[in-house]
Write an enzyme that holds these catalytic residues in place. Structure first.
Site, mmCIF file in Angstrom:
data_model
loop_
_atom_site.group_PDB
_atom_site.id
_atom_site.type_symbol
_atom_site.label_atom_id
_atom_site.label_comp_id
_atom_site.label_asym_id
_atom_site.label_seq_id
_atom_site.Cartn_x
_atom_site.Cartn_y
_atom_site.Cartn_z
ATOM 1 N N GLY A 195 0.816 -1.217 0.000
ATOM 2 C CA GLY A 195 0.000 0.000 0.000
ATOM 3 C C GLY A 195 0.846 1.261 0.000
ATOM 4 N N CYS A 196 1.906 1.240 0.773
ATOM 5 C CA CYS A 196 2.772 2.419 0.873
ATOM 6 C C CYS A 196 3.508 2.674 -0.434
ATOM 7 C CB CYS A 196 3.753 2.247 2.031
ATOM 8 S SG CYS A 196 2.902 2.072 3.622
#
Length: 160
Positions: free
Chosen positions: A56-57
């Protein structure tokens, strides 16, 4: 109080749109002290994320890198902030050719007042700060996919 309760409480204690953004100084990926005041006169996209080089990051960071020219055209700078070390940030930037500054906040001293950390857990969130240092918008919970487009649209709206 569980984590969900803590998140609900934190949502009530969040920084408020229209208030002065809390001042901060943190080391960046090069161990250089970076302050909010360094960006006076510019729009600042300050986003908080849990960990370098996680799915996600990485999606969120690459989204900001892909849209950096659009954001710069709106006189905005992007600052990412996580508890990771400057060394971890350097590796993350190199691996994905990121084009903005990453700040290291291992003690969460900046993340907490901005709503980016609750009870020791990082909350994926973004604060938009105007050129006068005032909170212009706050996303208390962010979906990393497509977030850069949300930020760009909000900047365009606020600058009309």
């Amino acid at each position: 109080m569980g984590f969900v309760g803590a998140l609900a409480l934190a949502a009530q204690m969040q920084i408020k749109v229209g208030e002065k953004a809390p001042a901060f100084t943190l080391p960046n990926q090069d161990d250089k002290e970076t302050s909010l005041s360094d960006y006076a006169g510019k729009w600042v996209v300050l986003y908080f994320y849990p960990k370098d080089d996680t799915p996600g990051c990485t999606t969120e960071a690459c989204g900001f890198t892909d849209g950096i020219k659009d954001l710069e055209g709106l006189k905005a700078v992007v600052l990412g902030c996580s508890p990771d070390s400057p060394e971890s940030h350097r590796k993350f930037i190199e691996k994905y050719k990121l084009k903005f500054t990453l700040l290291s906040d291992p003690d969460r001293k900046v993340m907490e007042p901005y709503g980016g950390s609750v009870s020791g857990h990082t909350v994926r969130s973004t604060v938009l700060i105007n050129p006068d240092g005032v909170v212009a918008y706050h996303w208390p919970k962010v979906n990393p996919k497509g977030h850069m487009e949300e930020v760009k649209a909000k900047l365009e709206e606020l600058q009309k």
